[in-house]
Design a protein around this motif. Structure first.
Motif, PDB file in Angstrom:
ATOM      1  N   UNK A 185       0.825  -1.211   0.000  1.00  0.00           N
ATOM      2  CA  UNK A 185       0.000   0.000   0.000  1.00  0.00           C
ATOM      3  C   UNK A 185       0.861   1.263   0.000  1.00  0.00           C
ATOM      4  N   UNK A 186       0.487   2.196  -0.854  1.00  0.00           N
ATOM      5  CA  UNK A 186       1.308   3.385  -1.052  1.00  0.00           C
ATOM      6  C   UNK A 186       1.380   4.299   0.160  1.00  0.00           C
ATOM      7  N   UNK A 187       0.421   4.191   1.081  1.00  0.00           N
ATOM      8  CA  UNK A 187       0.421   5.127   2.202  1.00  0.00           C
ATOM      9  C   UNK A 187       1.591   4.903   3.152  1.00  0.00           C
ATOM     10  N   UNK A 188       2.244   3.732   3.091  1.00  0.00           N
ATOM     11  CA  UNK A 188       3.409   3.513   3.948  1.00  0.00           C
ATOM     12  C   UNK A 188       4.619   4.285   3.422  1.00  0.00           C
ATOM     13  N   UNK A 189       4.523   4.830   2.207  1.00  0.00           N
ATOM     14  CA  UNK A 189       5.646   5.547   1.616  1.00  0.00           C
ATOM     15  C   UNK A 189       5.489   7.055   1.728  1.00  0.00           C
ATOM     16  N   UNK A 190       4.478   7.532   2.449  1.00  0.00           N
ATOM     17  CA  UNK A 190       4.280   8.962   2.640  1.00  0.00           C
ATOM     18  C   UNK A 190       5.087   9.457   3.834  1.00  0.00           C
ATOM     19  N   UNK A 191       5.514  10.705   3.769  1.00  0.00           N
ATOM     20  CA  UNK A 191       6.138  11.326   4.933  1.00  0.00           C
ATOM     21  C   UNK A 191       5.083  11.547   6.006  1.00  0.00           C
ATOM     22  N   UNK A 192       5.519  11.851   7.218  1.00  0.00           N
ATOM     23  CA  UNK A 192       4.571  12.066   8.307  1.00  0.00           C
ATOM     24  C   UNK A 192       3.605  13.197   8.014  1.00  0.00           C
ATOM     25  N   UNK A 193       4.101  14.291   7.423  1.00  0.00           N
ATOM     26  CA  UNK A 193       3.251  15.440   7.100  1.00  0.00           C
ATOM     27  C   UNK A 193       2.218  15.072   6.046  1.00  0.00           C
ATOM     28  N   UNK A 194       2.655  14.400   4.980  1.00  0.00           N
ATOM     29  CA  UNK A 194       1.731  13.992   3.923  1.00  0.00           C
ATOM     30  C   UNK A 194       0.729  12.966   4.431  1.00  0.00           C
ATOM     31  N   UNK A 195       1.171  12.100   5.343  1.00  0.00           N
ATOM     32  CA  UNK A 195       0.268  11.093   5.900  1.00  0.00           C
ATOM     33  C   UNK A 195      -0.854  11.759   6.687  1.00  0.00           C
ATOM     34  N   UNK A 196      -0.525  12.811   7.436  1.00  0.00           N
ATOM     35  CA  UNK A 196      -1.558  13.542   8.180  1.00  0.00           C
ATOM     36  C   UNK A 196      -2.522  14.245   7.226  1.00  0.00           C
ATOM     37  N   UNK A 197      -2.003  14.794   6.143  1.00  0.00           N
ATOM     38  CA  UNK A 197      -2.876  15.416   5.145  1.00  0.00           C
ATOM     39  C   UNK A 197      -3.824  14.387   4.540  1.00  0.00           C
ATOM     40  N   UNK A 198      -3.295  13.201   4.254  1.00  0.00           N
ATOM     41  CA  UNK A 198      -4.125  12.129   3.695  1.00  0.00           C
ATOM     42  C   UNK A 198      -5.245  11.760   4.655  1.00  0.00           C
ATOM     43  N   UNK A 199      -4.909  11.602   5.926  1.00  0.00           N
ATOM     44  CA  UNK A 199      -5.921  11.241   6.920  1.00  0.00           C
ATOM     45  C   UNK A 199      -6.995  12.323   7.024  1.00  0.00           C
TER      46      UNK A 199
END
Length: 215
Positions: free
Chosen positions: A31-45
């Protein structure tokens, strides 16, 4: 001692080449979400949660506020809703988040499908890629791994025998084989990075076909 070190580094290069095939497979199937930075992961959520609850006007407004804060004005909300829906998140939302700063609004005569430009460098722009080249990149990495195996085998062969063909005389020198192997390993790293980059842009194009990214 130097010769032993060279052969050790050849073995390490062979191992690295095999690992790169695994890494390519992991990149495609994880899954691609494991390759996001912490900041981008928060934006995704934030965007995913807002889209999942946008059942009434107030919730829809919250999604638009979050999307405008993250992407800025000008993006088409219909495209962003597709991208951050439960079904579109992995295919479109993640690539869009990763590459949003590379995207440039099309000029009026370039509007529509294919009009979005990608700013690779400051003065170098292209259209979004229309061909998915991932399969070609996988084959290239596998072929390069095979080349590494051949080179490593030649390093063992030339311990007792020499290659007399002048064009391939360099394989008689282990240090040249070592350089060639690590050159191929570095090439695979570049292919791996280019694959991730172009595949994201290809997915952004697929989203743009479903709904124009810019208003």
């Amino acid at each position: 001692m130097i010769t032993v070190l060279i052969f050790l580094m050849i073995f390490v290069g062979v191992t690295a080449a095999w690992y790169q095939i695994y890494q390519m497979h992991f990149n495609i199937n994880t899954p691609n979400d494991v390759k996001l930075s912490g900041h981008k992961s928060r934006q995704l959520d934030t965007l995913t949660a807002a889209q999942q609850t946008s059942s009434d006007e107030a919730d829809a407004s919250r999604f638009e506020e979050a999307a405008t804060r993250i992407f800025g004005r000008g993006f088409n909300m219909d495209a962003l809703r597709i991208a951050f829906s439960q079904e579109g998140r992995a295919a479109y939302g993640l690539p869009l988040l990763r590459r949003q700063r590379k995207l440039a609004r099309p000029s009026p005569h370039q509007a529509g499908e294919g009009g979005v430009r990608v700013r690779h460098l400051r003065l170098f722009k292209t259209r979004l890629p229309s061909i998915n080249v991932r399969n070609a990149f996988i084959l290239a990495v596998i072929a390069n791994c095979g080349l590494v195996q051949l080179l490593a085998a030649m390093s063992v062969y030339t311990i007792h025998y020499s290659v007399d063909v002048s064009a391939f005389a360099w394989v008689n020198q282990p240090v040249m084989i070592l350089s060639a192997i690590w050159g191929v390993v570095v090439l695979n790293v570049l292919i791996f990075k280019l694959d991730a980059y172009l595949h994201d842009l290809y997915q952004v194009r697929e989203l743009n076909r479903r709904a124009p990214l810019f208003r």
